[in-house]
Design a protein around this motif. Structure first.
Motif, PDB file in Angstrom:
ATOM      1  N   GLY A   1      89.431 -78.317  13.869  1.00 11.53           N
ATOM      2  CA  GLY A   1      88.525 -79.033  13.212  1.00 11.53           C
ATOM      3  C   GLY A   1      88.799 -79.314  11.674  1.00 11.53           C
ATOM      4  O   GLY A   1      88.459 -79.602  10.974  1.00 11.53           O
ATOM      5  N   VAL A   2      90.285 -78.455  11.832  1.00 16.55           N
ATOM      6  CA  VAL A   2      90.514 -79.296  10.374  1.00 16.55           C
ATOM      7  C   VAL A   2      91.158 -80.494   9.803  1.00 16.55           C
ATOM      8  O   VAL A   2      90.332 -81.301   9.284  1.00 16.55           O
ATOM      9  N   THR A   3      91.050 -81.159  10.736  1.00 15.01           N
ATOM     10  CA  THR A   3      91.383 -83.029  11.392  1.00 15.01           C
ATOM     11  C   THR A   3      89.865 -83.565  10.259  1.00 15.01           C
ATOM     12  O   THR A   3      89.611 -84.227   9.120  1.00 15.01           O
ATOM     13  N   ASN A   4      88.268 -82.827  10.816  1.00 15.41           N
ATOM     14  CA  ASN A   4      86.969 -83.483  10.308  1.00 15.41           C
ATOM     15  C   ASN A   4      87.340 -83.657   8.625  1.00 15.41           C
ATOM     16  O   ASN A   4      86.272 -84.137   8.599  1.00 15.41           O
ATOM     17  N   ILE A   5      87.984 -82.742   7.801  1.00 18.05           N
ATOM     18  CA  ILE A   5      87.428 -82.656   6.654  1.00 18.05           C
ATOM     19  C   ILE A   5      88.621 -82.469   5.872  1.00 18.05           C
ATOM     20  O   ILE A   5      88.645 -82.362   4.907  1.00 18.05           O
ATOM     21  N   TYR A   6      89.884 -82.796   6.238  1.00 20.91           N
ATOM     22  CA  TYR A   6      90.520 -83.056   5.571  1.00 20.91           C
ATOM     23  C   TYR A   6      91.736 -84.445   5.502  1.00 20.91           C
ATOM     24  O   TYR A   6      92.149 -85.108   4.862  1.00 20.91           O
ATOM     25  N   PHE A   7      91.736 -84.744   6.815  1.00 26.43           N
ATOM     26  CA  PHE A   7      92.177 -86.211   7.437  1.00 26.43           C
ATOM     27  C   PHE A   7      92.183 -87.137   7.595  1.00 26.43           C
ATOM     28  O   PHE A   7      92.495 -88.165   7.549  1.00 26.43           O
ATOM     29  N   LEU A   8      90.987 -87.385   8.496  1.00 25.86           N
ATOM     30  CA  LEU A   8      90.098 -88.787   8.578  1.00 25.86           C
ATOM     31  C   LEU A   8      88.661 -88.673   8.162  1.00 25.86           C
ATOM     32  O   LEU A   8      88.191 -88.270   7.309  1.00 25.86           O
ATOM     33  N   PRO A   9      88.477 -90.191   7.380  1.00 27.96           N
ATOM     34  CA  PRO A   9      86.674 -90.067   6.613  1.00 27.96           C
ATOM     35  C   PRO A   9      85.833 -89.865   7.759  1.00 27.96           C
ATOM     36  O   PRO A   9      86.157 -89.906   9.310  1.00 27.96           O
ATOM     37  N   HIS A  10      84.607 -89.266   7.853  1.00 30.02           N
ATOM     38  CA  HIS A  10      84.249 -88.595   8.881  1.00 30.02           C
ATOM     39  C   HIS A  10      82.845 -89.528   9.470  1.00 30.02           C
ATOM     40  O   HIS A  10      82.936 -89.472  10.644  1.00 30.02           O
ATOM     41  N   ASN A  11      83.290 -90.601   9.171  1.00 34.10           N
ATOM     42  CA  ASN A  11      82.830 -92.507  10.362  1.00 34.10           C
ATOM     43  C   ASN A  11      84.159 -92.254  10.836  1.00 34.10           C
ATOM     44  O   ASN A  11      83.678 -93.027  12.283  1.00 34.10           O
ATOM     45  N   TRP A  12      85.616 -91.837  11.163  1.00 36.34           N
ATOM     46  CA  TRP A  12      86.365 -92.193  12.119  1.00 36.34           C
ATOM     47  C   TRP A  12      86.541 -91.320  12.693  1.00 36.34           C
ATOM     48  O   TRP A  12      86.882 -91.216  14.138  1.00 36.34           O
ATOM     49  N   VAL A  13      85.730 -90.000  12.420  1.00 35.95           N
ATOM     50  CA  VAL A  13      86.022 -88.588  13.700  1.00 35.95           C
ATOM     51  C   VAL A  13      85.754 -89.200  15.163  1.00 35.95           C
ATOM     52  O   VAL A  13      86.539 -88.742  15.965  1.00 35.95           O
ATOM     53  N   MET A  14      84.434 -89.698  14.868  1.00 35.32           N
ATOM     54  CA  MET A  14      83.609 -89.889  16.982  1.00 35.32           C
ATOM     55  C   MET A  14      84.729 -90.525  17.377  1.00 35.32           C
ATOM     56  O   MET A  14      85.202 -89.993  18.133  1.00 35.32           O
ATOM     57  N   PRO A  15      85.055 -92.149  16.722  1.00 34.41           N
ATOM     58  CA  PRO A  15      85.876 -93.136  17.175  1.00 34.41           C
ATOM     59  C   PRO A  15      87.502 -92.378  17.330  1.00 34.41           C
ATOM     60  O   PRO A  15      88.015 -92.382  18.658  1.00 34.41           O
ATOM     61  N   PHE A  16      87.892 -91.095  16.799  1.00 35.64           N
ATOM     62  CA  PHE A  16      89.271 -91.057  16.974  1.00 35.64           C
ATOM     63  C   PHE A  16      89.137 -89.677  18.415  1.00 35.64           C
ATOM     64  O   PHE A  16      89.880 -89.380  18.824  1.00 35.64           O
ATOM     65  N   ILE A  17      88.187 -88.784  18.341  1.00 33.14           N
ATOM     66  CA  ILE A  17      86.919 -87.722  19.270  1.00 33.14           C
ATOM     67  C   ILE A  17      87.384 -88.838  21.188  1.00 33.14           C
ATOM     68  O   ILE A  17      87.791 -87.856  21.783  1.00 33.14           O
ATOM     69  N   HIS A  18      87.204 -90.356  21.022  1.00 36.12           N
ATOM     70  CA  HIS A  18      87.275 -91.042  22.273  1.00 36.12           C
ATOM     71  C   HIS A  18      88.498 -90.714  22.787  1.00 36.12           C
ATOM     72  O   HIS A  18      88.877 -91.031  23.392  1.00 36.12           O
ATOM     73  N   TYR A  19      89.761 -90.923  21.633  1.00 32.69           N
ATOM     74  CA  TYR A  19      90.773 -91.503  22.392  1.00 32.69           C
ATOM     75  C   TYR A  19      91.410 -89.618  22.602  1.00 32.69           C
ATOM     76  O   TYR A  19      92.904 -89.289  22.260  1.00 32.69           O
ATOM     77  N   ALA A  20      90.614 -89.126  23.267  1.00 30.75           N
ATOM     78  CA  ALA A  20      91.171 -87.071  23.244  1.00 30.75           C
ATOM     79  C   ALA A  20      92.451 -87.000  24.552  1.00 30.75           C
ATOM     80  O   ALA A  20      93.012 -86.841  24.478  1.00 30.75           O
ATOM     81  N   THR A  21      91.662 -88.318  25.304  1.00 31.74           N
ATOM     82  CA  THR A  21      92.857 -88.338  26.611  1.00 31.74           C
ATOM     83  C   THR A  21      94.078 -88.409  25.662  1.00 31.74           C
ATOM     84  O   THR A  21      95.157 -87.641  26.398  1.00 31.74           O
ATOM     85  N   TYR A  22      94.443 -89.627  25.191  1.00 31.11           N
ATOM     86  CA  TYR A  22      95.579 -89.529  24.402  1.00 31.11           C
ATOM     87  C   TYR A  22      96.340 -88.756  24.012  1.00 31.11           C
ATOM     88  O   TYR A  22      97.316 -88.116  24.048  1.00 31.11           O
ATOM     89  N   ILE A  23      95.262 -87.760  22.963  1.00 30.77           N
ATOM     90  CA  ILE A  23      95.820 -87.053  22.376  1.00 30.77           C
ATOM     91  C   ILE A  23      96.368 -85.561  22.917  1.00 30.77           C
ATOM     92  O   ILE A  23      97.211 -85.032  22.571  1.00 30.77           O
ATOM     93  N   VAL A  24      95.534 -85.602  24.318  1.00 32.66           N
ATOM     94  CA  VAL A  24      96.524 -84.411  25.107  1.00 32.66           C
ATOM     95  C   VAL A  24      97.152 -84.787  26.140  1.00 32.66           C
ATOM     96  O   VAL A  24      98.172 -84.079  26.131  1.00 32.66           O
ATOM     97  N   GLY A  25      97.800 -85.803  26.198  1.00 32.65           N
ATOM     98  CA  GLY A  25      98.201 -86.371  27.086  1.00 32.65           C
ATOM     99  C   GLY A  25      99.672 -86.736  25.976  1.00 32.65           C
ATOM    100  O   GLY A  25     100.338 -86.540  26.985  1.00 32.65           O
ATOM    101  N   PHE A  26      99.682 -87.209  25.008  1.00 30.25           N
ATOM    102  CA  PHE A  26     101.171 -87.685  24.074  1.00 30.25           C
ATOM    103  C   PHE A  26     102.309 -85.934  24.253  1.00 30.25           C
ATOM    104  O   PHE A  26     102.934 -86.336  24.631  1.00 30.25           O
ATOM    105  N   PRO A  27     101.841 -85.165  23.659  1.00 31.99           N
ATOM    106  CA  PRO A  27     102.454 -84.005  23.858  1.00 31.99           C
ATOM    107  C   PRO A  27     102.389 -83.538  25.418  1.00 31.99           C
ATOM    108  O   PRO A  27     103.968 -83.462  25.559  1.00 31.99           O
ATOM    109  N   ALA A  28     102.011 -83.786  26.411  1.00 31.88           N
ATOM    110  CA  ALA A  28     102.219 -83.902  27.569  1.00 31.88           C
ATOM    111  C   ALA A  28     103.778 -84.533  27.920  1.00 31.88           C
ATOM    112  O   ALA A  28     104.342 -83.453  28.715  1.00 31.88           O
ATOM    113  N   LEU A  29     103.114 -85.792  27.809  1.00 29.48           N
ATOM    114  CA  LEU A  29     104.335 -86.651  28.253  1.00 29.48           C
ATOM    115  C   LEU A  29     105.386 -86.547  27.060  1.00 29.48           C
ATOM    116  O   LEU A  29     107.010 -86.506  27.732  1.00 29.48           O
TER     117      LEU A  29
END
Length: 613
Positions: free
Chosen positions: A222-250
């Protein structure tokens, strides 16, 4: 019988407490709300507050609830708080999960506040959603929490704090997270520095893995939600969760592939390469549609499982680095298992060990860093051993060469002056080096199955031998001015015949003059090319082949003629033959002569050049 009665009494007590509410005291720093709450699951997702109040709620006996990925229902939590004191009590209700999409707090029928990823406010500075609760003296209030999540997992845990204790806990929590991310960053930049120093790709892939894990955990915690992204960017960013999990796996797959040198295991390496190529496209399937969001991490999980199998296999093959990686995998998978068990509500390890994930990831990163450091140690040890062997080999070679030089010096000192001795030794060394090159080419040729490539290597060997034999003759003869050309050409002819195994070709060699060293080198290469071409292209199996070679000198002009009775070739057709280009270059540019070629029904090459001396 008595056991059943006791259980029944406990159930009645729980129902009574849930119905009458939780008594709140001002000096109490923390209360767990769920054990004193009731729950109703709205599978229609259509019920309003008034409709839900009339539904039958069930008691909760857990400190936290987990439903995994659950976009198809709303969870309603009902709890009652009592202030039995004569003073107003202000509390902070913490919803202890930062990734829930929608959280609504109702005071009876009134919607007090909205929270969650879809309703982030600019003023919020706490990692988890919070609500302010105000209880007037000697009052009792019933609150309802409506929670739903259509992107992330649905986990519910409610904590009631007084303000001082909450912000003290919040500061401590954020400091610990800052230390974690700071430590991970240090490990990342440290290994990045080592990559620039060693150019070992394992370090680069490991750095990408560390920063990929950091991005994922910034979102997960939850650190991203309050320190790194504008609040209106959080939900679009969460939509990329598949890539966020997949990148470290790759990145982890590339690290494992490089670090364990998977290329040695051909089938495993080929399978892994195919999957890594398909991996980004497989992840894109979940980005195109939300229909399979429940399984969006399945391809990353498959990749991780395959990497574990690879690591276990390489450890059985006694790969030293595999032991470190296997230990790191054990920590990583343990953390992942507890995250999954927590998300589906089976076992929440974070109640007793809130920083289990951070500690596990840090230990895993340290283990991998130790593995990489051990890799440097192993490489340095191998380098030192190689240097030591090289020094011993150099000393042995020096001794051998010294003995050889002394022996030849004693044999030649009576007949040769110092200059002749040096020239002889030089020719000897050149011949040895050329023979070494020929041997290396022959060894390489034995492993090659392509006939065309073998033929190219054979041609190269003959060209090098043509020069090497000249140096061998110079080494053996006393006169270093001229070369015994007949003997030189005869050695060349025998070498080429042996390499092409030609038994039905007769060669007539007539040499009427000797050549200087430089001219002999050029003519030797020309003769080598011409008779090689004759052996390869001129004759059929049904015809006795003849090759005539003639070298003569008339006054101040040399003439070299090489001809065969083969089938010739069409000189009108353009050719990119390296052999013919080499012959033309040697005849025209090096010997400064003229060349004429007759290729009608045979091949006859005539070269004339002047003796400038």
């Amino acid at each position: 019988m008595y056991t059943k009665k006791i259980l029944f009494l406990l159930l009645l007590l729980s129902t009574y407490l849930n119905a009458n509410g939780l008594s709140i005291k001002k000096d109490t720093s923390f209360n767990d709300i769920l054990p004193s709450s009731q729950i109703y699951i709205d599978k229609t997702k259509q019920l309003s507050m008034n409709e839900v109040k009339n539904k039958k709620f069930k008691n909760i006996n857990e400190k936290s609830l987990g439903y995994g990925y659950s976009p198809n229902f709303n969870v309603w939590i009902k709890f009652t708080l009592k202030n039995e004191t004569n003073t107003t009590i202000r509390k902070i209700l913490e919803y202890d999960n930062a990734l829930t999409t929608n959280i609504y707090l109702y005071d009876n029928n009134k919607l007090i506040e909205k929270e969650g990823l879809s309703h982030l406010s600019e003023q919020r500075r706490s990692i988890n959603p919070i609500f302010e609760i105000v209880l007037k003296p000697n009052t009792k209030k019933t609150y309802y929490i409506q929670a739903s999540s259509y992107i992330t997992t649905l986990i519910i845990k409610l904590n009631l704090w007084n303000s001082e204790s909450f912000y003290e806990k919040e500061i401590q929590h954020q400091v610990i997270l800052a230390l974690f991310f700071g430590g991970m960053s240090i490990l990342g930049f440290y290994n990045l520095f080592i990559f620039f120093f060693t150019k070992d790709r394992s370090y680069l892939y490991y750095v990408l893995y560390i920063f990929g894990i950091m991005v994922h955990h910034l979102m997960y915690s939850g650190v991203t939600n309050i320190y790194f992204l504008p609040h209106n960017w959080v939900m679009p960013f969460i939509h990329y969760a598949t890539y966020i999990v997949g990148f470290p796996a790759l990145a982890l797959a590339l690290f494992t592939k490089s670090f364990l040198n998977i290329k040695k295991y051909k089938i495993i390496n080929k399978t892994l390469n195919i999957y890594l190529v398909l991996f980004p496209f497989l992840l894109s399937l979940f980005f195109i549609t939300d229909s399979f969001n429940k399984y969006r991490n399945i391809f990353s999980v498959i990749l991780l499982v395959y990497l574990v199998i690879i690591t276990v296999y390489t450890s059985f093959k006694r790969n030293r680095q595999a032991y470190f990686v296997l230990f790191g995998w054990f920590i990583f998978l343990t953390a992942g298992m507890f995250m999954y068990l927590s998300s589906i509500g089976i076992f929440n390890v974070f109640i007793n060990f809130p920083y289990f994930i951070e500690i596990s990831l840090m230990i895993e990163a340290i283990v991998f860093s130790i593995a990489l450091a051990d890799r440097i140690k192993v490489l340095q040890k191998e380098k030192q051993e190689a240097q030591y062997k090289l020094i011993l080999q150099q000393k042995d070679e020096q001794k051998r060469l010294q003995i050889k030089v002394n022996e030849k010096t004693r044999d030649l000192k009576k007949a040769l002056d110092e200059k002749g001795l040096l020239l002889k030794e030089l020719n000897h060394r050149v011949k040895n080096n050329m023979q070494t090159i020929v041997s290396l080419i022959r060894l390489q040729s034995d492993d090659i199955k392509d006939d065309k490539l073998k033929d190219v290597l054979k041609t190269i060997q003959n060209r090098i031998k043509a020069m090497g034999h000249l140096h061998e003759l110079l080494y053996k003869q006393d006169n270093l001015g001229d070369v015994d050309t007949y003997k030189y050409f005869d050695i060349l002819i025998q070498e080429v015949m042996q390499s092409y195994n030609c038994k039905n070709v007769k060669i007539d060699l007539k040499v009427q003059t000797n050549l200087k060293i430089e001219e002999a080198i050029y003519c030797g290469l020309i003769v080598n090319e011409l008779i090689s071409n004759s052996f390869k292209y001129a004759f059929d199996d049904t015809k006795q082949g003849e090759i005539n070679i003639k070298l003569c000198k008339n006054q101040n002009e040399y003439t070299l003629i090489v001809e065969d009775n083969g089938k010739g070739y069409d000189s009108a057709k353009p050719t990119n033959s390296l052999g013919l280009m080499l012959i033309n270059t040697l005849a025209c540019n090096q010997l400064k002569g003229n060349i004429s070629i007759d290729s009608q029904n045979r091949v006859s090459v005539k070269i004339n050049w002047r003796d400038n001396e």
